[in-house]
Design an enzyme around this catalytic site. Structure first.
Site, mmCIF file in Angstrom:
data_model
loop_
_atom_site.group_PDB
_atom_site.id
_atom_site.type_symbol
_atom_site.label_atom_id
_atom_site.label_comp_id
_atom_site.label_asym_id
_atom_site.label_seq_id
_atom_site.Cartn_x
_atom_site.Cartn_y
_atom_site.Cartn_z
ATOM 1 N N ARG A 1 4.981 10.953 -2.611
ATOM 2 C CA ARG A 1 4.759 10.630 -1.209
ATOM 3 C C ARG A 1 6.034 10.832 -0.393
ATOM 4 N NH1 ARG A 1 4.716 4.528 1.130
ATOM 5 N NH2 ARG A 1 4.106 5.068 3.234
ATOM 6 N N HIS B 1 12.817 -2.623 1.953
ATOM 7 C CA HIS B 1 12.230 -1.333 2.344
ATOM 8 C C HIS B 1 13.129 -0.224 1.838
ATOM 9 C CE1 HIS B 1 9.283 -3.276 4.801
ATOM 10 N NE2 HIS B 1 10.253 -4.061 5.245
ATOM 11 N N GLU C 1 12.735 -9.419 1.469
ATOM 12 C CA GLU C 1 11.928 -8.248 1.855
ATOM 13 C C GLU C 1 12.779 -6.990 1.653
ATOM 14 O OE1 GLU C 1 9.399 -8.478 5.333
ATOM 15 O OE2 GLU C 1 10.268 -6.620 6.085
ATOM 16 N N ARG D 1 13.400 4.988 12.253
ATOM 17 C CA ARG D 1 12.115 5.696 12.253
ATOM 18 C C ARG D 1 11.293 5.322 13.504
ATOM 19 N NH1 ARG D 1 9.466 5.023 6.582
ATOM 20 N NH2 ARG D 1 8.224 6.748 7.393
ATOM 21 N N ALA E 1 3.302 -0.748 4.830
ATOM 22 C CA ALA E 1 2.801 -0.709 6.213
ATOM 23 C C ALA E 1 2.361 -2.090 6.707
ATOM 24 C CB ALA E 1 1.651 0.284 6.316
ATOM 25 N N ASN F 1 8.010 -5.665 -0.929
ATOM 26 C CA ASN F 1 7.964 -4.552 0.012
ATOM 27 C C ASN F 1 6.509 -4.472 0.474
ATOM 28 O OD1 ASN F 1 7.864 -2.188 1.425
ATOM 29 N ND2 ASN F 1 9.007 -0.968 -0.081
ATOM 30 N N TYR G 1 11.256 8.739 0.986
ATOM 31 C CA TYR G 1 11.219 7.655 -0.009
ATOM 32 C C TYR G 1 11.876 7.992 -1.343
ATOM 33 C CZ TYR G 1 7.927 5.747 3.376
ATOM 34 O OH TYR G 1 7.363 5.257 4.525
ATOM 35 N N PRO H 1 0.793 -1.228 0.000
ATOM 36 C CA PRO H 1 0.000 0.000 0.000
ATOM 37 C C PRO H 1 0.827 1.280 0.000
ATOM 38 C CG PRO H 1 -0.160 -1.123 2.115
ATOM 39 C CD PRO H 1 0.505 -2.079 1.167
ATOM 40 N N ASN H 2 0.323 2.235 -0.743
ATOM 41 C CA ASN H 2 0.864 3.595 -0.848
ATOM 42 C C ASN H 2 2.152 3.698 -1.659
ATOM 43 O OD1 ASN H 2 -1.209 4.862 0.796
ATOM 44 N ND2 ASN H 2 -0.283 3.770 2.507
HETATM 45 C C1 DQA Z 1 8.342 1.133 3.709
HETATM 46 C C2 DQA Z 1 8.450 1.365 5.213
HETATM 47 C C3 DQA Z 1 7.104 1.169 5.901
HETATM 48 O O1 DQA Z 1 7.224 1.420 7.294
HETATM 49 C C4 DQA Z 1 6.088 2.131 5.334
HETATM 50 O O2 DQA Z 1 4.812 1.895 5.920
HETATM 51 C C5 DQA Z 1 6.013 2.107 3.856
HETATM 52 C C6 DQA Z 1 7.247 1.988 3.080
HETATM 53 C C7 DQA Z 1 9.653 1.437 2.972
HETATM 54 O O3 DQA Z 1 9.797 1.016 1.826
HETATM 55 O O4 DQA Z 1 10.523 2.130 3.516
HETATM 56 O O5 DQA Z 1 4.948 2.284 3.272
HETATM 57 O O6 DQA Z 1 8.039 -0.242 3.480
#
Ligand code: DQA
Length: 145
Positions: free
Chosen positions: A19, A100, A98, A107, A77, A74, A24, A11-12
């Protein structure tokens, strides 16, 4: 045979570029995936990409991912609380990495825990978009062994 790698983004991450660019980066998801495909091509790997904001869709995609040789995910959240995504990953018997973009450990405390990393073979965080390229290189070496 060309190995196929599935990249899944949660998501997102469709909002990358707009964003929180200070966290990011300014690259869009589309450009990151284009670069991943380019890198993969140089290693004779084939990339399929899937992004969803929906937990159930992500789970269904993971459940059907046994036709791939490896997966890069990835979970965004969902990383921090989705037992269901963890269980789907655990059921999948192929190499899983995985990724990120941000260094989640620098964070908020709620980002320090990953429900999903324990169901993966490796985790990369804090490398920005390079994390995806590093994961591809790692999987290339693993699949070539
Ligand atoms: C994320 C880190 C997560 O905590 C966050 O909710 C994201 C992006 C990252 O790629 O740094 O949406 O996965």
């Amino acid at each position: 045979m060309t190995a196929r790698i599935l990249i899944i983004n949660g998501p997102n991450l469709n909002l990358l570029g707009k964003r929180e660019p200070e966290i990011y980066g300014s690259d869009t998801l589309k450009s990151i995936i284009t670069d991943c495909k380019q890198h993969a091509l140089s290693l004779n790997l084939d990339i399929e990409h899937f992004q969803s904001n929906d937990e159930g869709e992500l789970i269904t995609k993971i459940q059907n991912a046994h036709t791939f040789q490896a997966i890069i995910i990835n979970p965004a959240a969902y990383t921090h609380y989705s037992v269901a995504i963890r269980d789907a990953l655990a059921s999948l018997n192929i190499p899983k990495v995985e990724v990120h973009l941000s260094n989640v450990h620098k964070r908020e405390a709620f980002r320090h825990q990953s429900m999903t990393a324990g169901a993966c073979d490796a985790q990369l965080c804090g490398f920005g978009k390079k994390g995806y390229f590093l994961a591809i290189t790692y999987l290339y070496e693993l699949l070539s062994e």
